[in-house]
Design a protein around this motif. Structure first.
Motif: not given
Length: 131
Positions: A5-17
């Motif tokens: 929520p604090d960063a636009a267009r960035e993803y938390d890749w530690t939670k990727k599926s």
């Protein structure tokens, strides 16, 4: 992987599926009617004692106004770690067309047809009947 929520267009890749499509499933997406949508269910442990413990569902459906689509991935984990997750991404018709183009390009490569179609022929024919 949901965006933070604090960063636009960035993803938390530690939670990727991840969800791997077969060549047939890619073809199903190319042939599908967007209004009807398409759903794929995978059980990575099918055929083992752990069958049903982890399931993955990929769903592609039209938006209510039919001017786009939603691509959703749901991972259901019934193991003690319970790492279940769900993510839905809206797609414009243009983005959906890019995905379809990439899938159409990928199918011959998934089936190894590209090695036959893209390489020069090395086969020589013995033409005994012309002698």
């Amino acid at each position: 992987a949901p965006a933070r929520p604090d960063a636009a267009r960035e993803y938390d890749w530690t939670k990727k599926s991840s969800f791997s499509l077969s060549a047939t499933e890619c073809g199903d997406i190319l042939a599908m009617d967007l209004v009807s949508g398409k759903e794929f269910l995978h059980d990575p442990n099918m055929g083992s004692a752990n069958a049903g413990m982890l399931t993955k569902k990929l769903k592609l459906v039209a938006t209510p106004d039919e001017k786009g689509a939603f691509l959703s991935l749901t991972v259901t984990d019934k193991s003690p770690s319970k790492m279940s997750s769900s993510c839905s991404v809206p797609l414009t018709l243009g983005e959906l067309e890019v995905i379809r183009t990439l899938l159409a390009y990928s199918i011959p490569r998934l089936l190894a047809f590209d090695s036959v179609l893209d390489s020069p022929s090395t086969t020589t024919f013995n033409n005994d009947y012309n002698r």
